[in-house]
Scaffold this active site. Structure first.
Site: not given
Length: 754
Positions: A44, A118, A120, A318, A436, A461
């Site tokens: 587009d 509606e 698309k 529409k 780790c 950790c």
């Protein structure tokens, strides 16, 4: 007025125009072959640039320009067929200003009093031709005038009737309809899983590509194995029953002498007639009178984009009346009486710069992609999950690839797969680390066959502790606004003092102001857990504990302590979630809290007793039992209890609560309850708060703007309550609430699962 002279077009503009035409033609061809190498958004953008050049230099416009054509060249693999009436493309609007401008242009020409809105569908446009009710041909859109014959493949789609239903009225002499073939999202994932298991070819990048690839199979038996579906959204040629071509009737102009009931006078009436003939139609379209209602429809599906079973990328608007459509006419490629409002793309392509790993709160080490920043679904994305090493291999992505990136709504961005056509040989494979990244402990599988690697150093950790503290602050746990990711980092990994205030989460409710005010820390990126850097110096960013929040540091710290005090009063299930027990999310925590009513009862329960709880099962039971058997875990619970954290639920004894066995969906905004507060009220009375409506739902509670869940409840006959009815449910129980339902008790429709 004479046309501009060629010499008025700068050479660089002419060269860019030629380059864009070649590029767009190539992308259009790949798109219709089901193997695009750019996203719709990128296409587009290129098309908008080309239009801008041609608007400024009209002399460059030719019949071969992509702005003047629909679709792409026809493949030689399928027979070419000419459409009876040209299939047009649609113009696009990307914001309400452009949508309003389209409506203003239409209203200036004709008196528009109704619009049809509606969804698309992001699928493949297909043209069907029926003669005397029998399907004689199906074709792709192609270039709008000529498409490819795919009749045998379309006949394998279950919702496409081989013969039109004539039980209500006779089928027309001729009917040409247009629609979108698509692959439902769930079926798409199942198909890709099957392809991966078989190893037959690379998985499809998205449902649209899967639908296109399925329709282009040379063997219809292969297409028949793909669960394709279709929705019809327009009519090309039409000759009513009893009329011949000589008497007219082509297009949406029915013969004037035809009976009114078989004339196509509007889009909405056309749908009613097509539905009588058994053609597949959407139940989500809506006819509205004003542009305010059009914008409301667009806004609704922007928020509920993933409600349909199929993917959508916008809304089609529409002019409903066909007479007005004819007066508005069309350009060389698009009707003036319709427009597509495009939502921000959820799928784009970008460069995968690197693959790194991060450690989560339960020790799971997860690969993630580092990309060139790209705008997707309205926000800039630089990182995306790759789940685990097996997933990286399954998707066959290499560091340096151009990849398809997807971000659906609020979901974490995900790398879908590579665009292999863009590889240049510099790409390299990802190798999962053996240690780790946070503490250097050797990684391993928690159990044999586990696809995830985990850091076993749960207590020490720093990465796991940071993630657990940040999780405690989240909405799904204790919802402590002042305890964000920066705060969690500062509490667990400060630069000074040398020792962090929190050795584990057990000390969270014993923090003091004096501990917090001096803390300085690195600013970590929450997606990567790596320090952010100063763009000018390249040095890691260092801030005081609450530098990212407004207000004086001392006041901000006081706010944190106020919120920690409030967190102590949270219901038992939230406390349970906050312990980060593997497999115990909000739903399982609610089930456990509802059954046992106290942390001590859960701790003392055997694995068999835990597994017997409705909604728990052996996996969660074993995980809970193992968690409580760890000494330092039990110490966390002891410290929290001593600090005053709520360890049991109030209310009636188990088995006597009002909403035992009752499931409730809350939708829309309530005045007297937050969404989480409403769910907690349901849980405290023994009920279950769920998120989706089905025939098994006991009640649906609706507030302002309830959306599609209200519509589905009415359709299925599920009792609907307003806020007053919800209070009656909580105070008096289900029988009393049933008597104040706001929808009449009717025979429910069949639950189709949509």
């Amino acid at each position: 007025m004479s046309a501009p002279d060629n010499t008025t077009v700068p050479d660089e503009v002419r060269a860019r125009h030629a380059e864009l035409c070649r590029e767009l033609d190539d992308h259009g061809y790949r798109y219709y072959m089901g193997a695009p190498i750019v996203s719709d958004a990128e296409y587009d953008t290129l098309m908008l640039e080309l239009r801008d050049i041609e608007d400024r230099h009209p002399i460059l416009i030719t019949q071969d320009s992509p702005t003047q054509k629909v679709g792409a060249p026809i493949s030689v693999d399928f027979a070419a067929v000419e459409h009876l009436v040209r299939m047009e493309s649609l113009g696009n609007a990307f914001d309400f200003d452009e949508l309003n401008a389209w409506a203003d242009r239409a209203s200036a020409e004709v008196p528009v009093d109704a619009y049809l809105c509606e969804l698309k569908i992001d699928g493949l446009a297909v043209d069907l031709v029926y003669e005397r009710g029998r399907l004689v041909r199906a074709a792709t859109r192609g270039d709008g005038r000529v498409g490819e014959d795919i009749t045998l493949n379309v006949r394998t789609i279950g919702v496409v009737p081989e013969r039109l239903d004539e039980s209500v009225r006779a089928a027309p002499e001729l009917l040409e309809v247009r629609g979108e073939v698509f692959l439902p999202v769930e079926d798409f994932h199942e198909l890709n899983k099957r392809i991966a298991d078989e190893g037959s070819h690379a998985p499809f990048a998205n449902p649209r590509n899967a639908a296109a690839g399925s329709l282009r199979q040379k063997d219809p038996r292969v297409t028949a194995t793909r669960p394709l579906s279709m929705i019809v959204h327009g009519v090309g040629a039409y000759v009513p029953a009893g009329y011949s071509e000589a008497e007219g009737g082509w297009g949406v102009d029915s013969p004037e002498s035809a009976p009114e009931e078989v004339k196509f006078t509007s889009q909405s009436k056309t749908y009613a007639l097509l539905g009588e003939w058994g053609l597949p139609l959407s139940d989500r379209y809506k006819v509205v009178a004003t542009m305010d209602e059009v914008r409301e429809y667009v806004g609704h599906y922007r928020e509920h984009r993933h409600d349909p079973a199929y993917e959508i990328d916008g809304i089609v608007v529409k002019v409903d009346d066909f007479a007005l459509q004819r007066r508005l006419g069309s350009t060389s490629r698009a009707p003036r009486w319709a427009i597509a409002y495009k939502y921000p793309p959820e799928e784009v392509t970008t460069k995968l710069v690197d693959i790194k790993v991060g450690v989560g709160r339960t020790g799971r080490v997860t690969p993630y992609g580092v990309m060139e920043p790209v705008l997707v679904a309205g926000s800039e994305v630089e990182f995306a999950t790759l789940h685990n090493a097996q997933e990286v291999a399954r998707k066959a992505v290499l560091i340096g690839d151009t990849v398809v990136l997807r971000k659906a709504g609020d979901v974490i961005p995900e790398i879908v797969g590579p665009v292999t056509e863009r590889r240049d040989g510099t790409e390299r494979e990802f190798v999962m680390p053996k240690e780790c990244p946070e503490c250097g402990t050797r990684l391993g599988q928690q159990k044999e066959g586990d696809v995830d690697l985990r850091c076993p150093n749960a207590r020490s950790c720093p990465g796991q502790l940071r993630e657990r503290i940040a999780f405690i602050a989240g909405r799904k746990a204790l919802d402590i606004e002042a305890l964000g990711y920066v705060a969690a980092t500062a509490l667990t990994q400060p630069l000074e003092p040398a020792d962090p205030p929190l050795k584990d989460e057990g000390d969270l409710f014993d923090l003091t102001v004096d501990q917090l005010l001096p803390i300085r820390t690195y600013v970590l990126d929450p997606d990567t857990t790596e320090p952010k850097t100063d763009p000018k110096t390249g040095d890691p960013k260092v801030v005081s504990f609450f530098a990212n929040l407004k207000g004086e540091p001392k006041k901000t710290v006081e706010k944190l302590f106020d919120q920690l005090e409030e967190a102590k009063k949270k219901p038992l299930w939230r406390i349970l979630v906050s312990l980060s027990i593997r497999h115990v999310g909000p739903r399982a925590a609610e089930d456990l809290a509802r059954h046992f009513r106290s942390m001590d009862a859960i701790r003392q329960a055997s694995e068999e007793e835990l597994a017997a709880v409705d909604g728990i099962g052996p996996t969660i039971a074993k995980s809970v039992r193992e968690w409580f058997e760890v000494d330092w875990h039990a110490e966390i619970v002891r410290k929290w209890a001593e600090a005053g954290v709520r360890m049991e639920d109030e209310g009636q004894a188990p088995g006597s609560r009002l909403l035992e066995g009752v499931s409730v969906v809350v939708t829309g905004s309530l005045e007297g309850f937050t969404r989480d507060g409403a769910k907690e009220s349901i849980a405290e009375e023994g009920g279950r708060a769920t998120s989706s409506v089905s025939k098994r739902t006991s009640f649906v509670v609706v507030g302002d703007a309830p959306g599609s869940k209200y519509d589905k409840a009415v359709k299925l006959g599920v009792p609907v309550l307003d806020e007053a009815g919800f209070r009656i449910l909580l105070e008096q129980g289900a029988e009393a609430a049933e008597s104040v339902r706001i929808n009449p008790q009717e025979e429910p429709e069949e639950d189709t699962g949509e």
